[in-house]
Design a protein around this motif. Sequence first.
Motif, PDB file in Angstrom:
ATOM      1  N   SER A 172       5.450  57.918  76.489  1.00 52.43           N
ATOM      2  CA  SER A 172       4.631  56.818  76.978  1.00 52.43           C
ATOM      3  C   SER A 172       3.700  56.338  75.869  1.00 52.43           C
ATOM      4  O   SER A 172       3.496  57.022  74.874  1.00 52.43           O
ATOM      5  CB  SER A 172       3.817  57.266  78.195  1.00 52.43           C
ATOM      6  OG  SER A 172       2.796  58.147  77.783  1.00 52.43           O
ATOM      7  N   ALA A 173       3.133  55.178  76.057  1.00 52.44           N
ATOM      8  CA  ALA A 173       2.230  54.610  75.052  1.00 52.44           C
ATOM      9  C   ALA A 173       0.990  55.493  74.861  1.00 52.44           C
ATOM     10  O   ALA A 173       0.526  55.684  73.735  1.00 52.44           O
ATOM     11  CB  ALA A 173       1.818  53.200  75.453  1.00 52.44           C
ATOM     12  N   THR A 220       2.017  58.606  72.858  1.00 50.26           N
ATOM     13  CA  THR A 220       2.239  58.218  71.459  1.00 50.26           C
ATOM     14  C   THR A 220       0.903  58.040  70.745  1.00 50.26           C
ATOM     15  O   THR A 220       0.725  58.503  69.612  1.00 50.26           O
ATOM     16  CB  THR A 220       3.056  56.920  71.376  1.00 50.26           C
ATOM     17  OG1 THR A 220       4.314  57.142  72.014  1.00 50.26           O
ATOM     18  CG2 THR A 220       3.292  56.501  69.950  1.00 50.26           C
TER      19      THR A 220
END
Length: 154
Positions: free
Chosen positions: A2-3, A6
Amino acid sequence: MSAATTLLVRLVHLVGMALVFGGAAFAWATLSAAGPGRADAGGSTASLGEPAALAVTYEWVFWATMGAMVVTGVGNLGALGPPGPSGRWGSILTAKLLAVTAFVLGSFVRTLVVFRLRRGDSTGSGRSVLAKGYGATAAALLVLVALAEVLAHG
């Protein structure tokens, strides 16, 4: 990934690099600026303590941080997808991975020197060896940061 994951992985990697580089630069500056009979910027010749104690503390922090940086470095590569060694980016990545491997091997040697000096006399020439080792560590980290910048931004 997922963002948010990350971003967390990249943050841990960045903070780890700052800690390792800052610690090496601090150790280099401390060990090279003050020594037996040498005055610091304020004119004091007081001892800054046992140089081996600073070196041993840095080594513990260094290896714990390097462990986190290896894991987060792999995570960063996973977020980018399979790179492969072909192309300009792949060539730079290969060069960086080889440089990181050489850096880790050199750091292992530096750690062995620190623990050997810890058992013996770490004043005088030992302080000089430690200062040079941490200066070389900081310089090598700057090269690795430059390679990382090229990989991240082309």
